[in-house]
Design a protein around this motif. Sequence first.
Motif, PDB file in Angstrom:
ATOM      1  N   TYR A  73       0.488  -0.423   9.708  1.00 26.12           N
ATOM      2  CA  TYR A  73       0.830  -0.257   8.288  1.00 26.12           C
ATOM      3  C   TYR A  73       0.869   1.205   7.857  1.00 26.12           C
ATOM      4  CZ  TYR A  73      -0.346  -5.231   8.083  1.00 26.12           C
ATOM      5  OH  TYR A  73      -0.405  -6.578   8.295  1.00 26.12           O
ATOM      6  N   SER A  74       0.968   2.107   8.823  1.00 28.65           N
ATOM      7  CA  SER A  74       0.758   3.516   8.485  1.00 28.65           C
ATOM      8  C   SER A  74       1.892   4.110   7.654  1.00 28.65           C
ATOM      9  CB  SER A  74       0.546   4.334   9.745  1.00 28.65           C
ATOM     10  OG  SER A  74       1.682   4.252  10.546  1.00 28.65           O
ATOM     11  N   LYS A 106      -5.989  -0.610  12.906  1.00 25.77           N
ATOM     12  CA  LYS A 106      -4.909  -1.545  12.548  1.00 25.77           C
ATOM     13  C   LYS A 106      -3.950  -0.918  11.532  1.00 25.77           C
ATOM     14  CE  LYS A 106      -3.995  -6.398  11.613  1.00 25.77           C
ATOM     15  NZ  LYS A 106      -3.566  -6.768  12.967  1.00 25.77           N
ATOM     16  N   ILE A 107      -4.507  -0.170  10.586  1.00 24.11           N
ATOM     17  CA  ILE A 107      -3.646   0.499   9.603  1.00 24.11           C
ATOM     18  C   ILE A 107      -2.748   1.509  10.315  1.00 24.11           C
ATOM     19  CG2 ILE A 107      -3.620   2.018   7.567  1.00 24.11           C
ATOM     20  CD1 ILE A 107      -4.489  -0.930   6.986  1.00 24.11           C
ATOM     21  N   ASN A 158      -1.544   6.622   2.939  1.00 24.49           N
ATOM     22  CA  ASN A 158      -2.351   7.780   3.314  1.00 24.49           C
ATOM     23  C   ASN A 158      -3.750   7.291   3.674  1.00 24.49           C
ATOM     24  OD1 ASN A 158      -3.430  10.344   3.623  1.00 24.49           O
ATOM     25  ND2 ASN A 158      -3.963  10.458   1.445  1.00 24.49           N
ATOM     26  N   LEU A 159      -4.048   7.280   4.974  1.00 28.27           N
ATOM     27  CA  LEU A 159      -5.346   6.785   5.426  1.00 28.27           C
ATOM     28  C   LEU A 159      -6.389   7.894   5.380  1.00 28.27           C
ATOM     29  CD1 LEU A 159      -6.995   4.433   6.707  1.00 28.27           C
ATOM     30  CD2 LEU A 159      -6.325   5.346   8.948  1.00 28.27           C
ATOM     31  N   LEU A 175       0.805  -1.226   0.000  1.00 26.82           N
ATOM     32  CA  LEU A 175       0.000   0.000   0.000  1.00 26.82           C
ATOM     33  C   LEU A 175       0.840   1.279   0.000  1.00 26.82           C
ATOM     34  CD1 LEU A 175      -2.700  -1.126   2.595  1.00 26.82           C
ATOM     35  CD2 LEU A 175      -3.131  -0.625   0.178  1.00 26.82           C
ATOM     36  N   ASP A 176       2.144   1.131  -0.109  1.00 28.88           N
ATOM     37  CA  ASP A 176       3.018   2.306  -0.062  1.00 28.88           C
ATOM     38  C   ASP A 176       2.636   3.339  -1.118  1.00 28.88           C
ATOM     39  OD1 ASP A 176       4.611   2.013   2.065  1.00 28.88           O
ATOM     40  OD2 ASP A 176       6.500   2.089   0.913  1.00 28.88           O
ATOM     41  N   GLY A 177       2.448   4.578  -0.656  1.00 31.65           N
ATOM     42  CA  GLY A 177       2.116   5.655  -1.578  1.00 31.65           C
ATOM     43  C   GLY A 177       0.663   5.654  -2.034  1.00 31.65           C
ATOM     44  N   LYS A 178      -0.131   4.764  -1.455  1.00 31.99           N
ATOM     45  CA  LYS A 178      -1.533   4.649  -1.878  1.00 31.99           C
ATOM     46  C   LYS A 178      -2.461   5.380  -0.904  1.00 31.99           C
ATOM     47  CE  LYS A 178      -0.493   1.616  -5.140  1.00 31.99           C
ATOM     48  NZ  LYS A 178      -0.499   1.988  -6.543  1.00 31.99           N
TER      49      LYS A 178
END
Length: 293
Positions: free
Chosen positions: A176-177, A171-172, A181-182, A155-158
């Motif tokens: 996985y942050s 959890k993100i 970009n959440l 998900l990098d850069g997504k």
Amino acid sequence: MARKKFLSLTAVAAAAALSLSACSPSATESSEESSSADGSKKGGSGESLTIGIKFDQPGLGFREGSNDPTGFDVEVARFVAKEMGVDEADITWVQTPSANRENALENGEVDMIFATYSITDERKERVAFAGPYFVAGQDLLVRADEEEITGPDSLDGKNLCSVTGSTSAQKIKDEYSQGVNLVEQGGYAECVTYLESGQVDAVTTDDIILAGLAGTEANKGKFKVVGDPFSVERYGVGLNKDNDTCQQINDAIQKMKDEGVWEEALKSNTEGTGYEADDELNSGADAEFESCD
Ligand code: GLU
């Protein structure tokens, strides 16, 4: 443990219509009043219940206008209510978005919540849980032509959409942050609208929720569930800490399973979405998990 995968490319509901209901205020909507104008209770038993559900999650908790709500959560709720002596006509359904659930239970707005509500230690500090009545796993929903996103590590850069107050968003943030970009919304249907328009690249929450959203008629062929769950989400029945109904609810859930009603409800509410529940986790292999403690 081996988790069964599912791919959901077929679909069934309108994200636009869904996002409308997701925006509506929580805990105010109901067409099935538990009391008549003079305040007297309806129905034979004289009992009534106010139950919190989602209004915007097809196959789980879904309601348009004053129609009867539908979905697996709703069917489990109806069964449990019946076992507690409460007829369907005496249930008031209230929308409880992810971020409002603890508040709604604490302030007595609802008696119980069946709303894809994962049992967590953090939530247990404020509310109690019966169940679990279902076990799901966090997954990702992407556009049908997406090839780069294959799991939470890609998900990098997504731009990733999830819902405020959910374990999915948490959890993100926790794990996985970095590089992701959440984007947080009030409901998952809004996230799906963003996914369709390209404002986000993926949506994350429980696999069964994503399958239901991707499986609506309006969304058919537009999205796919990645199918590699990365958490265990035990759906509990949210209760006020002062409840004295937890064990009664667990007995009702057991009865629903024993009588085959649970399986039938799950099947009919996920039909056509490609969703397959994790048999191992749902068949009692997770039985050591304690609630009502
Ligand atoms: N089951 C997760 C939770 O309880 C995600 C689904 C939801 O937001 O309802 O937070």
